[in-house]
Design a protein around this motif. Structure first.
Motif, PDB file in Angstrom:
ATOM      1  N   ASN A  30       0.756  -1.222  -0.081  1.00  0.00           N
ATOM      2  CA  ASN A  30      -0.048  -0.062   0.002  1.00  0.00           C
ATOM      3  C   ASN A  30       0.973   1.314   0.136  1.00  0.00           C
ATOM      4  OD1 ASN A  30      -2.431  -1.415  -0.039  1.00  0.00           O
ATOM      5  ND2 ASN A  30      -2.701  -1.472   2.330  1.00  0.00           N
ATOM      6  N   GLU A  31       2.129   0.954   0.574  1.00  0.00           N
ATOM      7  CA  GLU A  31       2.783   2.494   0.588  1.00  0.00           C
ATOM      8  C   GLU A  31       3.772   2.488  -0.789  1.00  0.00           C
ATOM      9  OE1 GLU A  31       5.576   1.427   3.929  1.00  0.00           O
ATOM     10  OE2 GLU A  31       3.853   1.560   5.346  1.00  0.00           O
ATOM     11  N   ALA A  32       3.643   1.545  -1.585  1.00  0.00           N
ATOM     12  CA  ALA A  32       4.461   1.696  -2.909  1.00  0.00           C
ATOM     13  C   ALA A  32       3.809   2.612  -3.980  1.00  0.00           C
ATOM     14  CB  ALA A  32       4.700   0.234  -3.548  1.00  0.00           C
ATOM     15  N   GLU A  33       4.555   2.897  -4.778  1.00  0.00           N
ATOM     16  CA  GLU A  33       3.983   3.764  -5.950  1.00  0.00           C
ATOM     17  C   GLU A  33       3.183   2.788  -6.740  1.00  0.00           C
ATOM     18  OE1 GLU A  33       6.750   5.808  -8.060  1.00  0.00           O
ATOM     19  OE2 GLU A  33       7.910   6.612  -6.290  1.00  0.00           O
ATOM     20  N   ALA A  34       2.282   3.281  -7.743  1.00  0.00           N
ATOM     21  CA  ALA A  34       1.362   2.711  -8.502  1.00  0.00           C
ATOM     22  C   ALA A  34       1.916   1.297  -9.203  1.00  0.00           C
ATOM     23  CB  ALA A  34       0.517   3.707  -9.327  1.00  0.00           C
ATOM     24  N   ASP A  35       2.860   1.559 -10.090  1.00  0.00           N
ATOM     25  CA  ASP A  35       3.166   0.315 -10.804  1.00  0.00           C
ATOM     26  C   ASP A  35       3.631  -0.854  -9.568  1.00  0.00           C
ATOM     27  OD1 ASP A  35       2.729   1.546 -13.174  1.00  0.00           O
ATOM     28  OD2 ASP A  35       4.742   1.950 -13.456  1.00  0.00           O
ATOM     29  N   ALA A  36       4.498  -0.468  -8.912  1.00  0.00           N
ATOM     30  CA  ALA A  36       5.118  -1.418  -7.897  1.00  0.00           C
ATOM     31  C   ALA A  36       3.924  -1.918  -7.054  1.00  0.00           C
ATOM     32  CB  ALA A  36       6.250  -0.777  -6.957  1.00  0.00           C
TER      33      ALA A  36
END
Length: 96
Positions: A30-36
């Motif tokens: 949930n903390e990652a950027e969109a693609d990740a």
């Protein structure tokens, strides 16, 4: 307590520990950027499918006769190994 009961309790405890670890991975996703985040969520979905497979094996073990539990135990151990291997791969990807 029979060996079967002890083994069931051990697997249940491992499954609960694994769920706690998967929950931690979800928080990281949930903390990652969109693609990740998409990639990590897909990895979590795969983990949860394997966890569900493991839960089903545990249910089979619980409902097995004492005579049949050795055979079911072998399947449960294979399912656990597969789940654990997938989890370790996912955990290593989440560290990137």
């Amino acid at each position: 307590m029979s060996n079967k009961d002890a083994y069931e309790q051990k697997l249940q405890a491992k499954l609960e520990e694994m769920q706690a670890e998967v929950d931690k991975l979800k928080a990281k996703a949930n903390e990652a950027e969109a693609d990740a985040r998409i990639e990590r969520e897909e990895e979590i979905d795969r983990l949860e499918a394997k966890r569900e497979e493991m839960r089903k094996k545990l249910e089979e073990l619980r409902h097995s006769s004492d005579d049949a539990w050795d055979d079911i135990k072998a399947g449960a151990e294979r399912a656990w190994d597969s789940l654990n291997e997938s989890f370790e791969k996912a955990r290593s990807r989440f560290k990137k």
